[in-house]
Scaffold this active site. Structure first.
Site, PDB file in Angstrom:
ATOM      1  N   ASP A 333       0.885  -1.084  -0.145  1.00 39.33           N
ATOM      2  CA  ASP A 333      -0.029   0.040  -0.038  1.00 39.33           C
ATOM      3  C   ASP A 333       0.860   1.237  -0.019  1.00 39.33           C
ATOM      4  OD1 ASP A 333      -2.563   0.344  -0.208  1.00 39.33           O
ATOM      5  OD2 ASP A 333      -3.153   0.658   1.718  1.00 39.33           O
ATOM      6  N   ASP A 393      -8.966  -2.541   2.797  1.00 38.27           N
ATOM      7  CA  ASP A 393      -8.951  -2.030   4.019  1.00 38.27           C
ATOM      8  C   ASP A 393      -9.804  -2.545   5.105  1.00 38.27           C
ATOM      9  OD1 ASP A 393      -6.816  -0.134   3.010  1.00 38.27           O
ATOM     10  OD2 ASP A 393      -8.483   1.181   2.206  1.00 38.27           O
TER      11      ASP A 393
END
Length: 482
Positions: A333, A393
């Protein structure tokens, strides 16, 4: 020079007048726009999109005086257009662009003799303005300050925490049923094989992260083709996930259990109707996915079902695998958000470009929970009408929460790990929103969620002196009894 986002407020000539707002790009170094409509001056809009206004000969005599003029973007500079419009008496210059809105890049010193506001607007918005408001339109420009916090974040927070908590709990229920079934010799082998198919080992974790990296890079370069592959996969996967979620609920209802027999197999009629309903929901979303008024609700429902089914189905065998998965995806990420701008030609993050649709592609990846922004701002009109949270997420920390819940079930620790990890996830989400509000830019949520959940789970295991069992995740099942 910097470019700023503002709002063009347009009003029709009807009674009462119909109004609508549109996105503009302007430069605050050249002109200061009022922050509210109270101090804004309205001008009659003169549509001259048939010209690019690159020479004085293109300026109709007497037509521009005291008006807001809109012309097409052409090969000449904004400065040339502005000087021609100003010399013809115009009080505002709008430049319509058919391509993606970009920064206005002339020098500040060149605009010292230009007094009229200059702004860039989408050509499609000019067309929409005529269709909605008619040919007689009055316009003004203003730039309201960005809101410190948008309440759509609260909705995102509730959806995320609910999904993670429910997915973890569902995984624990399934684990309890599995452990009870293991005591039955007839079902033991079947259950064991089924679990092998949904368990992540450290090797498969690394392979999964590599596939994620390759897929993201491929999407960056071949987005306009692969986006439809992702949409198709999402429709299929979300329909199956919605079916699994609703079938689990229906299974608890003792009514309507009529069955039919086909090929020596029996199936409940209500499950057939449920399957048709779930497929229809996915098809409806696929057809109307770009309808911003309501399609986001259906996408969120399908997305939540997808995340729930993923968290419940995919099992992490031990805390070691959780650390490897969450750690690698955290690096993934951060790298694709913060490091890739130094590599790409246009200086843009690969992650952000893919999420927004490279090169202004109208098709968006259906891999996010999205909620319309509730606070009115220029940013809402220009780029971000929705607050977004990626499925990753939710799913990635959710796998750790699910592991904690299963560990609770197998060690009979009264949901301590599960509750602690869920609270840590909620704290990580709050921290993400705080940083988002302070920095005014998108954040990789895993940067905050991963440390919160991993550290909390580790502290609980260390405090209870169960770190070895929690880390290995292999020996604690042996002594379990119903």
């Amino acid at each position: 020079v910097a470019a700023d986002e503002g709002i063009l407020h347009a009003s029709g000539s009807g009674v009462p007048p119909v109004t609508k707002d549109y996105c503009i790009i302007y430069n605050s170094n050249w002109v200061s726009l009022p922050k509210t409509l109270d101090n804004a001056t309205f001008r009659t809009l003169e549509n001259l999109t048939s010209t690019v206004l690159c020479s004085s000969s293109e300026a109709p005599s007497g037509v521009m005086k005291d008006k807001a003029v809109v012309v097409m973007r052409g090969n000449c500079t904004f400065l040339e257009k502005a000087r021609i419009a100003q010399s013809s008496g115009a009080k505002m210059l709008l430049i319509a662009s058919k391509s993606r809105l970009s920064a206005i890049s002339d020098n500040k010193t060149d605009f010292e003799d230009v007094t009229l506001p200059v702004a860039l607007i989408r050509y499609s918005d000019i067309v929409d303005m005529q269709l909605v408001l008619g040919n007689e339109v009055n316009v003004t420009l203003y730039a309201p300050p960005l809101p410190e916090f948008d309440y759509s974040m609260v909705v995102i927070f509730l959806i995320a925490v609910f999904t993670v908590a429910l997915g973890g709990y569902w995984s624990g229920v399934a684990e309890l049923e599995n452990l009870k079934a293991v005591a039955s010799p007839g079902e033991r082998e079947t259950r064991r094989k089924k679990e092998e198919n949904v368990t992540f080992t450290p090797v498969t974790v690394i392979l999964f992260v590599v596939i994620c990296c390759v897929m993201l890079v491929l999407l960056y370069f071949f987005y306009k083709w692969l986006v439809y592959v992702i949409i198709s996969v999402f429709c299929l996967a979300s329909a199956m996930s919605l079916y699994n979620c609703l079938a689990a609920l229906i299974g608890e209802i003792p009514f309507g259990q009529c069955r039919i027999t086909c090929s020596n197999k029996t199936i409940e009629v209500r499950l057939i109707f449920l399957a048709v309903f779930c497929m229809a929901a996915a098809v409806v979303w696929a057809v109307f996915r770009n309808e911003d008024r309501w399609a986001w609700i259906l996408q969120d429902i399908l997305g939540v079902a997808f995340c729930l089914n993923f968290i419940k189905t995919l099992k992490m065998p031990n805390f070691k695998s959780c650390v490897i998965l969450l750690g690698l995806l955290l690096l993934y990420d951060v790298f694709f958000v913060f490091i890739t701008p130094f590599i790409t030609k246009n200086g843009a993050s690969i992650m952000v470009e893919v999420a927004a649709g490279p090169f202004g592609n109208s098709e968006k990846l259906p891999v996010v929970i999205r909620v319309p922004r509730l606070e009115h701002s220029a940013s809402t009109l220009c780029d971000l009408p929705f607050s977004l949270l990626g499925f990753g997420d939710i799913i990635v920390p959710g796998l750790l929460v699910a592991y904690c819940r299963r560990f609770d079930v197998q060690t009979r620790s009264s949901s301590l790990y599960y509750i602690s990890c869920t609270i840590a996830y909620a704290v990580g989400m709050v921290l993400t929103f705080i940083v988002l509000a302070l920095m005014k830019m998108g954040q990789p949520a895993l940067l905050y969620l991963v440390p919160c959940t991993l550290i909390t789970s580790s502290l609980v295991a260390w405090r209870r002196k169960e770190m070895k069992k929690f880390w290995k995740g292999s020996s604690y099942q042996v002594g379990w009894r119903p």
